[in-house]
Design a protein around this motif. Sequence first.
Motif, short mmCIF file in Angstrom:
data_model
loop_
_atom_site.label_atom_id
_atom_site.label_comp_id
_atom_site.label_asym_id
_atom_site.label_seq_id
_atom_site.Cartn_x
_atom_site.Cartn_y
_atom_site.Cartn_z
N ILE A 1 8.47 0.18 -4.08
CA ILE A 1 8.57 -0.89 -5.25
C ILE A 1 9.22 -2.28 -4.81
CG2 ILE A 1 7.08 -1.51 -6.28
CD1 ILE A 1 5.53 0.41 -7.27
N LEU A 2 10.62 -1.77 -5.14
CA LEU A 2 11.66 -3.22 -5.55
C LEU A 2 11.87 -2.89 -3.32
CD1 LEU A 2 13.37 -4.50 -6.74
CD2 LEU A 2 14.74 -2.52 -6.96
N TYR A 3 12.34 -2.11 -3.02
CA TYR A 3 12.45 -2.51 -1.75
C TYR A 3 11.39 -3.75 -0.97
CZ TYR A 3 12.90 -1.63 3.45
OH TYR A 3 12.72 -1.62 4.31
N ALA A 4 10.03 -2.85 -0.94
CA ALA A 4 9.70 -4.44 -0.67
C ALA A 4 8.97 -5.24 -1.11
CB ALA A 4 7.56 -4.04 -0.63
N THR A 5 9.55 -5.68 -2.49
CA THR A 5 9.00 -6.50 -3.11
C THR A 5 10.62 -7.49 -2.71
OG1 THR A 5 8.65 -5.49 -5.13
CG2 THR A 5 9.11 -7.99 -5.67
N LEU A 6 11.33 -7.06 -1.80
CA LEU A 6 12.71 -7.91 -2.11
C LEU A 6 12.63 -8.55 -0.84
CD1 LEU A 6 15.65 -6.02 -3.34
CD2 LEU A 6 14.77 -8.62 -4.08
N LYS A 7 11.85 -7.96 0.48
CA LYS A 7 11.53 -7.76 1.62
C LYS A 7 10.33 -9.37 1.46
CE LYS A 7 10.14 -5.47 4.83
NZ LYS A 7 10.72 -6.01 6.10
N LEU B 1 3.97 1.24 2.40
CA LEU B 1 4.51 2.26 2.30
C LEU B 1 4.47 3.79 2.33
CD1 LEU B 1 6.43 0.46 -1.02
CD2 LEU B 1 7.09 1.25 1.23
N THR B 2 5.44 3.97 3.35
CA THR B 2 5.55 5.88 3.82
C THR B 2 6.22 6.30 4.32
OG1 THR B 2 3.52 7.17 5.05
CG2 THR B 2 4.62 4.67 6.04
N ASN B 3 6.25 7.51 4.05
CA ASN B 3 7.86 8.53 4.45
C ASN B 3 7.90 8.19 6.00
OD1 ASN B 3 8.91 10.92 5.48
ND2 ASN B 3 9.37 10.93 3.33
N GLU B 4 9.31 8.47 6.59
CA GLU B 4 9.45 8.04 8.15
C GLU B 4 8.51 8.67 8.81
OE1 GLU B 4 13.82 10.20 7.77
OE2 GLU B 4 13.51 8.40 8.11
N ARG B 5 8.41 10.22 8.14
CA ARG B 5 7.58 11.12 9.11
C ARG B 5 6.02 10.93 9.89
NH1 ARG B 5 7.35 16.93 6.16
NH2 ARG B 5 9.20 15.83 5.54
N TYR B 6 5.53 9.42 8.86
CA TYR B 6 4.12 9.39 8.95
C TYR B 6 4.18 8.05 9.49
CZ TYR B 6 3.68 12.91 5.04
OH TYR B 6 3.93 14.00 4.54
N VAL C 1 1.68 -10.22 -5.74
CA VAL C 1 1.44 -8.80 -5.09
C VAL C 1 0.68 -7.94 -5.66
CG1 VAL C 1 2.67 -6.70 -4.63
CG2 VAL C 1 3.87 -9.31 -3.87
N VAL C 2 -0.41 -7.09 -5.21
CA VAL C 2 -0.95 -6.57 -5.43
C VAL C 2 -0.39 -4.57 -5.31
CG1 VAL C 2 -2.83 -5.93 -4.04
CG2 VAL C 2 -2.81 -4.59 -6.04
N VAL C 3 0.28 -3.94 -5.98
CA VAL C 3 0.55 -2.56 -5.19
C VAL C 3 -0.68 -1.72 -5.73
CG1 VAL C 3 2.10 -0.54 -5.46
CG2 VAL C 3 2.85 -3.23 -6.07
N VAL D 1 0.85 -1.25 -0.04
CA VAL D 1 -0.38 0.41 -0.15
C VAL D 1 0.90 1.26 0.23
CG1 VAL D 1 -1.98 1.17 1.15
CG2 VAL D 1 -1.75 -1.33 1.49
N MET D 2 1.09 1.85 -1.36
CA MET D 2 1.57 3.22 -0.90
C MET D 2 0.40 4.15 -0.52
SD MET D 2 3.55 1.86 -3.45
CE MET D 2 4.63 3.74 -4.16
N ALA D 3 1.08 4.82 0.83
CA ALA D 3 0.55 5.63 1.87
C ALA D 3 1.42 6.76 2.26
CB ALA D 3 0.61 5.01 3.02
N GLY D 4 3.07 6.88 1.02
CA GLY D 4 3.88 8.30 1.22
C GLY D 4 3.61 9.27 0.69
N GLY D 5 2.51 9.67 -0.33
CA GLY D 5 2.54 10.95 -1.39
C GLY D 5 1.71 11.84 0.15
N VAL D 6 1.04 13.08 -0.50
CA VAL D 6 1.43 14.39 0.66
C VAL D 6 -0.33 14.96 0.32
CG1 VAL D 6 1.90 16.88 0.80
CG2 VAL D 6 4.19 15.22 1.32
N GLY D 7 -0.57 14.75 -1.31
CA GLY D 7 -1.95 15.43 -1.83
C GLY D 7 -1.99 16.67 -1.25
N SER D 8 -1.19 17.80 -1.72
CA SER D 8 -1.26 18.72 -2.06
C SER D 8 -2.72 20.04 -2.40
CB SER D 8 -0.04 19.51 -2.53
OG SER D 8 0.49 19.01 -3.89
N ARG D 9 -2.63 18.71 -3.75
CA ARG D 9 -3.58 20.08 -4.30
C ARG D 9 -5.78 19.55 -2.97
NH1 ARG D 9 -1.20 17.60 -8.23
NH2 ARG D 9 -0.54 18.99 -9.87
#
Length: 354
Positions: free
Chosen positions: A94-100, A60-65, A110-112, A9-17
Motif C-alpha cells: 500500500i505504501l509503494y502504491a501510495t508513493l507512486k 497490486l499483485t504478485n509478479e507471478r500473476y 485513494v480507496v484500498v 486493488v489488492m490482488a496478490g492473495g492465494v485464497g487457500s481455503r
Amino acid sequence: MKSNYYAIVMAGGVGSRFWPVSTVEFPKQFHDMLGCGQTLLQKTFSRLEQLIPAENILILTNERYNDLVMQQLPMVQLDQILLEPAMRNTAPCILYATLKIQKMNPDALVVVAPSDHWIENENLFIEDLQTAFDFCQNENALMTLGIQPTYPNTGFGYIEYDKQDTLQVKKVKQFREKPDYETAKLFLKSGNFLWNGGIFIWSVQSVLEAFENFQPQLLALFSEGIPVFNTAQENDFIAQNYPLAANISVDYAVMEFASNVYVLPARFDWNDLGTWGSLHEKLPKDLQENAVVNSKVILENATNNIIRTDAKKMVIVDGISDYIIVDHEDVLLIYPKNKEQEIKSLMEKVKKVE
C-alpha cells in the motif's frame, strides 16, 4: 474532481481455503467463483470504475500473476499493474502504491479494496464510497468502511465506535482482534461494533503522514525510490528493496496507532468470500438449501450442500448434507462444511501424497 480519485486493488492473495479451485498458480480472485460470467477481480474493477477513472485504478499483485491480470483486464496499462517480488503483507505494498500515486497527483484521494470480496447493492457501495471521499477531502482522516455484523463471526476483526456518536461518519474508538464466540456475541449485543472489511479510504497526504509517524523506517525505505517511480528504473528499485520491507499489515502498521481514524457503517451487503461456506451463503439455492455452480445435478435427500464442477458435469448426490463437493481438474473434494477451516492445512497433506 473524479480525476483525483484513485483505487488500489489488492490482488496478490492465494485464497487457500478455496482449494482445489484456488491454488498458488491460479488464486480465487482470477476465478468466476459465483458463476456469473466475471471473475472476482473483473467484478471488483468494474464496480470501482463506476466512480473512479479506469486509468486511476492500480492493481497490486504478485509478479507471478502479471499475465493473469493482463488477460482478465485488457483495458489496464502495464504501468497500472504493481508487481510484488516478495510477500510482505499489506503495509509495504500500500505504501509503494501510495508513493507512486502521490508522484502522479499529490491531491489524490485513494480507496484500498480487496479484489476477492462479494458486494451486493453496488449503487449503495458507490454512494458510501463517495461519502468517504468527500469526508477525506475535507478532513485529515484515515477511513474504513465498517460492515454491519449479521452474526457473531469469530473470523473477522471488529471496529468499535462510541455508542453516543450520532454522526454518519463515526470516530473509531479501537480495533478489536478476532474474538471468541462469546465475546463476538457481546459485540453484537452492544450495537456499536462493525466488522473490519479491509476497505480503506484516505488522501495520500493523510496516510503518508501516518506512515511518517508510525513506520518511519518503512517510509524511508520506499521514499528512496521516489525519483524512479513511474519511470523505467522503478522495477529494478522494487526488485532490490521490496524484499527488505517489514512483513506487516496496514492495520498493525498505522491504523491501530493513529488517532484520526473514522468509520462509515456500510449500507451494502458484503461477504469476504473467505471459505466455501461463505460462498454458499451468497449463491442461489434450491428449496433444500443446496447451491450449485457449473453443474447439472440430481439431488436426493441432500440438504445444505455446495456443489461446484468444471464445465457442466453431471453430479448425482443422495443422502449427503452440509458438504462441500468440488470437482476441479484432477481433484475431487468431498468435505464437511463444518471442517472448512481445515482445507488450508489439507493442502499440505495432498502435496505429500503427490
